[in-house]
Design a protein around this motif. Structure first.
Motif, PDB file in Angstrom:
ATOM      1  N   ASP A 141      39.891  36.980  40.461  1.00 47.45           N
ATOM      2  CA  ASP A 141      38.684  36.345  39.935  1.00 47.45           C
ATOM      3  C   ASP A 141      37.471  36.681  40.793  1.00 47.45           C
ATOM      4  N   THR A 142      37.656  36.577  42.118  1.00 49.12           N
ATOM      5  CA  THR A 142      36.559  36.886  43.038  1.00 49.12           C
ATOM      6  C   THR A 142      36.165  38.350  42.942  1.00 49.12           C
ATOM      7  N   GLY A 143      37.168  39.224  42.919  1.00 40.68           N
ATOM      8  CA  GLY A 143      36.870  40.653  42.853  1.00 40.68           C
ATOM      9  C   GLY A 143      36.091  41.040  41.618  1.00 40.68           C
ATOM     10  N   ALA A 144      36.402  40.414  40.485  1.00 42.79           N
ATOM     11  CA  ALA A 144      35.710  40.754  39.240  1.00 42.79           C
ATOM     12  C   ALA A 144      34.347  40.102  39.133  1.00 42.79           C
ATOM     13  N   SER A 145      34.098  39.030  39.893  1.00 44.69           N
ATOM     14  CA  SER A 145      32.859  38.266  39.769  1.00 44.69           C
ATOM     15  C   SER A 145      31.834  38.596  40.842  1.00 44.69           C
ATOM     16  N   LEU A 146      32.137  39.545  41.715  1.00 50.51           N
ATOM     17  CA  LEU A 146      31.204  39.874  42.800  1.00 50.51           C
ATOM     18  C   LEU A 146      29.895  40.442  42.259  1.00 50.51           C
ATOM     19  N   THR A 147      28.793  40.020  42.849  1.00 50.97           N
ATOM     20  CA  THR A 147      27.473  40.600  42.595  1.00 50.97           C
ATOM     21  C   THR A 147      26.807  40.832  43.940  1.00 50.97           C
ATOM     22  N   CYS A 148      26.014  41.875  44.046  1.00 54.40           N
ATOM     23  CA  CYS A 148      25.386  42.232  45.317  1.00 54.40           C
ATOM     24  C   CYS A 148      23.900  42.485  45.110  1.00 54.40           C
ATOM     25  N   GLU A 149      23.119  42.039  46.085  1.00 49.74           N
ATOM     26  CA  GLU A 149      21.688  42.301  46.088  1.00 49.74           C
ATOM     27  C   GLU A 149      21.300  42.863  47.448  1.00 49.74           C
ATOM     28  N   LEU A 150      20.305  43.740  47.453  1.00 49.70           N
ATOM     29  CA  LEU A 150      19.841  44.355  48.683  1.00 49.70           C
ATOM     30  C   LEU A 150      18.854  43.413  49.373  1.00 49.70           C
ATOM     31  N   VAL A 151      19.146  43.007  50.607  1.00 51.36           N
ATOM     32  CA  VAL A 151      18.280  42.095  51.351  1.00 51.36           C
ATOM     33  C   VAL A 151      17.564  42.813  52.484  1.00 51.36           C
ATOM     34  N   PRO A 173      46.216  37.055  43.358  1.00 46.83           N
ATOM     35  CA  PRO A 173      46.470  36.178  42.212  1.00 46.83           C
ATOM     36  C   PRO A 173      45.277  36.113  41.263  1.00 46.83           C
ATOM     37  N   LEU A 174      45.553  35.759  40.020  1.00 48.17           N
ATOM     38  CA  LEU A 174      44.520  35.454  39.034  1.00 48.17           C
ATOM     39  C   LEU A 174      44.535  33.944  38.827  1.00 48.17           C
ATOM     40  N   ASN A 175      43.579  33.251  39.428  1.00 48.92           N
ATOM     41  CA  ASN A 175      43.575  31.788  39.403  1.00 48.92           C
ATOM     42  C   ASN A 175      43.036  31.221  38.104  1.00 48.92           C
ATOM     43  N   ASN A 176      42.146  31.966  37.456  1.00 51.71           N
ATOM     44  CA  ASN A 176      41.558  31.493  36.207  1.00 51.71           C
ATOM     45  C   ASN A 176      42.023  32.390  35.067  1.00 51.71           C
ATOM     46  N   ALA A 177      43.024  31.919  34.332  1.00 53.94           N
ATOM     47  CA  ALA A 177      43.556  32.727  33.236  1.00 53.94           C
ATOM     48  C   ALA A 177      42.556  32.917  32.108  1.00 53.94           C
ATOM     49  N   ALA A 178      41.513  32.071  32.072  1.00 51.38           N
ATOM     50  CA  ALA A 178      40.494  32.169  31.022  1.00 51.38           C
ATOM     51  C   ALA A 178      39.309  33.029  31.450  1.00 51.38           C
ATOM     52  N   HIS A 179      39.446  33.740  32.551  1.00 52.18           N
ATOM     53  CA  HIS A 179      38.358  34.611  33.020  1.00 52.18           C
ATOM     54  C   HIS A 179      38.009  35.619  31.931  1.00 52.18           C
ATOM     55  N   LYS A 180      36.737  35.900  31.765  1.00 59.14           N
ATOM     56  CA  LYS A 180      36.283  36.765  30.682  1.00 59.14           C
ATOM     57  C   LYS A 180      36.805  38.190  30.796  1.00 59.14           C
ATOM     58  N   GLN A 181      37.238  38.586  31.982  1.00 56.75           N
ATOM     59  CA  GLN A 181      37.781  39.932  32.182  1.00 56.75           C
ATOM     60  C   GLN A 181      39.272  39.876  32.523  1.00 56.75           C
ATOM     61  N   ALA A 182      39.951  38.816  32.117  1.00 60.66           N
ATOM     62  CA  ALA A 182      41.345  38.630  32.486  1.00 60.66           C
ATOM     63  C   ALA A 182      42.247  39.736  31.961  1.00 60.66           C
ATOM     64  N   LEU A 183      41.899  40.324  30.798  1.00 60.98           N
ATOM     65  CA  LEU A 183      42.761  41.339  30.200  1.00 60.98           C
ATOM     66  C   LEU A 183      42.638  42.698  30.892  1.00 60.98           C
TER      67      LEU A 183
END
Length: 515
Positions: free
Chosen positions: A489-499, A420-430
């Motif tokens: 929303d989660t998939g588009a907003s993921l960020t990763c850092e090397l620990v 699902p897309l929970n936030n229709a106003a997501h900056k990458q919704a389109l």
């Protein structure tokens, strides 16, 4: 120039275009370009290698834009498709009539030149009289001829029957857990069934096919029931299923068909000459005995526009194709027999054949089929080489790997689509509907701070090779442990850092997951 200077002298004065690519000195005659140019193009001109998006990308873009503009002249999409079908059928009918007339006149000419010369004046007067009669009744003749035109019905109309016939096992290969073809229950096919399916679209601008994949669907906003008085009945050739009233989001991936950039487009299937891959099967491609005759393949269902050029090659009596006559309602009995035959493409090869699905196709992952051929005497071969594996088995292993890869890609697209897309106003919704439209997920603290290498001639990875981390896998792992929301929303907003070092981090994550 691009032709290597082999052009005739009469073309020496033709303008020559210079490639604007950095460091490129190639030259092309305007008529040597693909497609040939009649005017000097505005802006930059690039050769095949220097074009940043690829020539085929530009041709596909030009075709889709021209189609959208042409459709704007019609009230509904169905009216637009009708005009295209009538135009193509009339052209084919005219060309076949002209060819028949030419052949007949050629035969008459061979049978008696003397008689033809003696009756020249009489023939001339008859031709003039016939011409006058044609001119006086041209509109009436065209109207009568148009009402006799027969339009091939789209194979997508019988998608449910075709899929069931292709995937159910025959009694020969059936087991206690499989379905035989004796069942009369036809499953209902919804539009989301096509999500993840491959697609081959013909582009007349470059006279080539483009491979894409359906990633989403929606109800068409400009597709309404046809009003009374139109040439066709409401459910003619187009179909009256849920799929007939939808448009689909198609992804044309970079790195395929000489495209250097991924293209996304919303299209109504019947507006184009295309085929959709439906069922993964074992298809019988030859008359050989045993497993050698069966090849992993995929059935292709074609639109009416795709069937028009080849409809004369299909046998209507065998239900390989069905037609609708202009002004008449489709024959329900004939339409009910659709899905008995289907075009199939062998995986890994440009090999096509028409299959009678009842006897020449089985589910690609059929348990009964595997037991029959791969666990008995039929699996042995006299062509066994070193290592104990026959050449036939190696080819089959490769083809089945392609079938598994295609099935996995379809599953991946469907899984992404189902979130699902929970936030229709997501900056990458389109753009979030297609995973490939998102930028590669990379480790943010390991990027090279050196200046970017802008050398255009340095070898680059093929665009079709996926880069970055797997968003879906990361969400799945985090969802099992951290209860992370499984959404677009989660998939588009993921960020990763090397620990830490990658192998160590993965090992720690796996250990924590087991606890």
């Amino acid at each position: 120039a691009g032709c290597g200077g082999t052009r005739n002298a009469e073309f020496q004065d033709e303008p020559i275009l210079l490639c604007d690519g950095e460091g490129c000195s190639r030259e092309y005659h305007m008529s040597c370009c693909i497609p040939p140019l009649t005017d000097v193009p505005e802006g930059a001109f690039y050769c095949v290698d220097c074009d940043p998006v690829g020539i085929n990308y530009r041709q596909l873009e030009q075709y889709l834009e021209a189609g959208a503009e042409a459709r704007a002249d019609y009230t509904t999409s169905r009216e637009y498709v009708e005009s295209l079908l009538l135009k193509h059928v009339e052209e084919l009918s005219s060309s076949s009539t002209a060819a028949a007339s030419e052949e007949e006149s050629s035969t008459e000419h061979k049978n008696g030149d003397d008689e033809e010369i003696s009756n020249k004046s009489s023939d001339t007067s008859k031709k003039k009289s016939a011409t006058d009669m044609k001119k006086s009744s041209s509109s009436e003749g065209k109207r009568q001829q148009r009402t006799k035109l027969r339009i091939p019905n789209s194979e997508l109309w019988g998608i449910a029957e075709s899929h069931q016939n292709a995937m159910c096992d025959t009694e020969k290969f059936a087991t206690a857990t499989t379905t035989t073809r004796t069942s009369d229950v036809i499953p209902q096919i919804r539009p989301d069934f096509l999500v993840g399916k491959p697609l081959r679209l013909y582009c007349p601008v470059g006279n080539n096919y483009h491979d894409g994949r359906i990633v989403d669907w929606r109800k068409a906003t400009h597709l309404h029931p046809i009003e009374s008085g139109e040439p066709f009945a409401e459910d003619a050739f187009y179909g009256n299923t849920d799929i007939s009233d939808c448009e689909f989001h198609v992804r044309f991936l970079a790195g395929m068909n000489e495209r250097k950039k991924t293209m996304h487009a919303w299209i109504i299937l019947e507006e184009h000459s295309l085929a959709v891959g439906i069922s993964l099967i074992w298809g019988k491609f030859g008359r050989s005995k045993g497993i050698n005759a069966w090849k992993p393949a995929q059935t292709l269902l074609r639109t009416s526009l795709e069937l028009v050029p080849v409809c004369h090659l299909l046998n209507e009596q065998l239900n390989q194709i069905s037609f609708t006559t202009v002004g008449e309602t489709p024959d329900e009995e004939l339409l009910a027999k659709q899905g008995k035959w289907a075009l199939a493409k062998q995986l890994g090869h440009e090999s096509y054949t028409l299959l009678e699905l009842a006897n020449e196709s089985v589910d690609a992952f059929s348990e009964g089929f595997s037991k029959h051929f791969f666990h008995g005497k039929s699996s042995s071969s006299s062509n066994t080489k070193e290592g104990g594996q026959s050449e036939t088995a190696r080819v089959l292993d490769l083809n089945m790997a392609l079938a598994f890869a295609e099935s996995e890609e379809q599953r991946r697209v469907r899984e992404w689509y189902s979130m699902p897309l929970n936030n229709a106003a997501h900056k990458q919704a389109l753009t979030i509907a297609d995973e490939s439209a998102l930028p590669p997920l990379e480790l943010s603290n390991t990027k090279d701070t050196a200046k970017e290498d802008k050398n255009p001639h340095r070898p680059q990875l093929c665009p079709s090779i996926e880069q970055g981390l797997d968003r879906k896998l990361i969400m799945k792992l985090l969802g099992n442990k951290e209860k992370v929301e499984q959404s677009l929303d989660t998939g588009a907003s993921l960020t990763c850092e090397l620990v830490g070092c990658s192998p160590g981090a993965i090992s720690q994550f796996r250990e924590a997951e087991k606890r």
